[in-house]
Motif scaffolding. Sequence first.
Motif, PDB file in Angstrom:
ATOM      1  N   GLU A  31       0.825  -1.210   0.000  1.00  0.00           N
ATOM      2  CA  GLU A  31       0.000   0.000   0.000  1.00  0.00           C
ATOM      3  C   GLU A  31       0.856   1.256   0.000  1.00  0.00           C
ATOM      4  O   GLU A  31       0.457   2.301  -0.525  1.00  0.00           O
ATOM      5  CB  GLU A  31      -0.912  -0.006   1.227  1.00  0.00           C
ATOM      6  CG  GLU A  31      -1.876   1.169   1.304  1.00  0.00           C
ATOM      7  CD  GLU A  31      -2.776   1.115   2.518  1.00  0.00           C
ATOM      8  OE1 GLU A  31      -3.558   2.068   2.711  1.00  0.00           O
ATOM      9  OE2 GLU A  31      -2.686   0.129   3.279  1.00  0.00           O
ATOM     10  N   HIS A  32       2.084   1.134   0.560  1.00  0.00           N
ATOM     11  CA  HIS A  32       2.906   2.323   0.746  1.00  0.00           C
ATOM     12  C   HIS A  32       4.237   2.299  -0.004  1.00  0.00           C
ATOM     13  O   HIS A  32       4.872   3.346  -0.159  1.00  0.00           O
ATOM     14  CB  HIS A  32       3.206   2.523   2.234  1.00  0.00           C
ATOM     15  CG  HIS A  32       1.993   2.584   3.099  1.00  0.00           C
ATOM     16  ND1 HIS A  32       1.124   3.645   3.070  1.00  0.00           N
ATOM     17  CD2 HIS A  32       1.504   1.698   4.003  1.00  0.00           C
ATOM     18  CE1 HIS A  32       0.147   3.432   3.946  1.00  0.00           C
ATOM     19  NE2 HIS A  32       0.345   2.260   4.514  1.00  0.00           N
ATOM     20  N   ALA A  33       4.700   1.128  -0.459  1.00  0.00           N
ATOM     21  CA  ALA A  33       6.074   1.050  -0.954  1.00  0.00           C
ATOM     22  C   ALA A  33       6.203   0.154  -2.175  1.00  0.00           C
ATOM     23  O   ALA A  33       5.361  -0.714  -2.436  1.00  0.00           O
ATOM     24  CB  ALA A  33       6.992   0.534   0.159  1.00  0.00           C
ATOM     25  N   VAL A  69       9.861  -4.201   7.107  1.00  0.00           N
ATOM     26  CA  VAL A  69      10.572  -5.376   6.598  1.00  0.00           C
ATOM     27  C   VAL A  69      11.491  -5.892   7.695  1.00  0.00           C
ATOM     28  O   VAL A  69      12.317  -5.143   8.227  1.00  0.00           O
ATOM     29  CB  VAL A  69      11.384  -5.045   5.330  1.00  0.00           C
ATOM     30  CG1 VAL A  69      12.191  -6.265   4.875  1.00  0.00           C
ATOM     31  CG2 VAL A  69      10.459  -4.581   4.213  1.00  0.00           C
ATOM     32  N   THR A  70      11.335  -7.168   8.019  1.00  0.00           N
ATOM     33  CA  THR A  70      12.150  -7.809   9.049  1.00  0.00           C
ATOM     34  C   THR A  70      13.120  -8.774   8.401  1.00  0.00           C
ATOM     35  O   THR A  70      12.754  -9.532   7.488  1.00  0.00           O
ATOM     36  CB  THR A  70      11.262  -8.563  10.050  1.00  0.00           C
ATOM     37  OG1 THR A  70      10.332  -7.650  10.628  1.00  0.00           O
ATOM     38  CG2 THR A  70      12.097  -9.199  11.158  1.00  0.00           C
ATOM     39  N   VAL A 101       7.991  -9.296   4.998  1.00  0.00           N
ATOM     40  CA  VAL A 101       7.337  -8.007   4.775  1.00  0.00           C
ATOM     41  C   VAL A 101       6.018  -7.947   5.539  1.00  0.00           C
ATOM     42  O   VAL A 101       5.207  -8.882   5.474  1.00  0.00           O
ATOM     43  CB  VAL A 101       7.087  -7.773   3.274  1.00  0.00           C
ATOM     44  CG1 VAL A 101       6.398  -6.435   3.045  1.00  0.00           C
ATOM     45  CG2 VAL A 101       8.410  -7.839   2.507  1.00  0.00           C
ATOM     46  N   ASP A 102       5.825  -6.825   6.242  1.00  0.00           N
ATOM     47  CA  ASP A 102       4.572  -6.584   6.973  1.00  0.00           C
ATOM     48  C   ASP A 102       4.163  -7.772   7.832  1.00  0.00           C
ATOM     49  O   ASP A 102       3.034  -8.273   7.767  1.00  0.00           O
ATOM     50  CB  ASP A 102       3.444  -6.209   6.005  1.00  0.00           C
ATOM     51  CG  ASP A 102       3.522  -4.746   5.581  1.00  0.00           C
ATOM     52  OD1 ASP A 102       4.229  -3.965   6.247  1.00  0.00           O
ATOM     53  OD2 ASP A 102       2.867  -4.387   4.582  1.00  0.00           O
ATOM     54  N   ASN A 103       5.144  -8.253   8.622  1.00  0.00           N
ATOM     55  CA  ASN A 103       4.887  -9.293   9.623  1.00  0.00           C
ATOM     56  C   ASN A 103       4.297 -10.572   9.030  1.00  0.00           C
ATOM     57  O   ASN A 103       3.452 -11.236   9.645  1.00  0.00           O
ATOM     58  CB  ASN A 103       3.975  -8.769  10.735  1.00  0.00           C
ATOM     59  CG  ASN A 103       4.064  -9.613  11.996  1.00  0.00           C
ATOM     60  OD1 ASN A 103       5.142 -10.105  12.346  1.00  0.00           O
ATOM     61  ND2 ASN A 103       2.949  -9.790  12.680  1.00  0.00           N
ATOM     62  N   PHE A 132      13.435  -2.780   9.167  1.00  0.00           N
ATOM     63  CA  PHE A 132      13.516  -1.544   8.395  1.00  0.00           C
ATOM     64  C   PHE A 132      12.124  -1.025   8.082  1.00  0.00           C
ATOM     65  O   PHE A 132      11.201  -1.807   7.830  1.00  0.00           O
ATOM     66  CB  PHE A 132      14.266  -1.772   7.080  1.00  0.00           C
ATOM     67  CG  PHE A 132      15.672  -2.259   7.245  1.00  0.00           C
ATOM     68  CD1 PHE A 132      16.690  -1.390   7.574  1.00  0.00           C
ATOM     69  CD2 PHE A 132      15.976  -3.601   7.078  1.00  0.00           C
ATOM     70  CE1 PHE A 132      17.988  -1.841   7.736  1.00  0.00           C
ATOM     71  CE2 PHE A 132      17.265  -4.066   7.226  1.00  0.00           C
ATOM     72  CZ  PHE A 132      18.288  -3.183   7.552  1.00  0.00           C
ATOM     73  N   ASP A 133      11.985   0.300   8.110  1.00  0.00           N
ATOM     74  CA  ASP A 133      10.772   0.945   7.641  1.00  0.00           C
ATOM     75  C   ASP A 133      11.082   1.496   6.254  1.00  0.00           C
ATOM     76  O   ASP A 133      11.825   2.457   6.108  1.00  0.00           O
ATOM     77  CB  ASP A 133      10.360   2.073   8.593  1.00  0.00           C
ATOM     78  CG  ASP A 133       9.025   2.700   8.210  1.00  0.00           C
ATOM     79  OD1 ASP A 133       8.715   2.728   7.006  1.00  0.00           O
ATOM     80  OD2 ASP A 133       8.303   3.161   9.087  1.00  0.00           O
TER      81      ASP A 133
END
Length: 211
Positions: A16-18, A100-101, A124-126, A93-94
């Motif tokens: 949605e954002h990246a 992102v983990t 990504v996104d948990n 990271f944001d």
Amino acid sequence: MKLVHFGHSCVLLETEHARLLLDPGAFSTGFESLRDLDAVLITHQHYDHIDTEKLPALLKANPSARLIVDAGTTKTIDNLEIDVTTAQPGDTFDLGGTRVTVVGGQHATIHTDIPVVPNVGYLVDNGAFFHPGDAFFVPEQRVDVLALPTAGPWLKAAEAVEYLRAVSPKLAIPVHEAVLARPSTYIGLYTNLAPDGTEVRVAPHGEPITI
């Protein structure tokens, strides 16, 4: 969320954002013209996951994109004179508003005579999406969409099936298929042996799909 597969292990993930590009390697094509990227993420140093000839131009065309690589890849790009962030397992990271983990740590064994190199996976996104690179790391979190390694010198079909069952995602997108003459043979096997509740879906080269 949308995904575009550019062949082998290279995927563009649009949240949605990246806009995140993962593993643009030498066996992948079409990613060179991408723009408005928030990050380029590399799982490990092998050339089929990072094309060092095309990477500088890609980053120049995407000046806001952050390059994130595993510890082993930093040596690969030392002479490229580009800004880079080294990812270690446990880092978060944001990226453009998307979390992102970093997980994993090592590449799967190719042969006992070949040194094992670092390899990280990106969650990504948990758990909305997971790219493991060349490894069989199983995240603790539930994974909705898995980039499923299909074939390579470090895996056999039975291992890929067991990995698919261990992660048990809602959706598996086959990747790392460029070494095969007939990927459909393997993909059919994974489709037939996938765990209950898991869909295996091929992403046509260069075409966006909703995941």
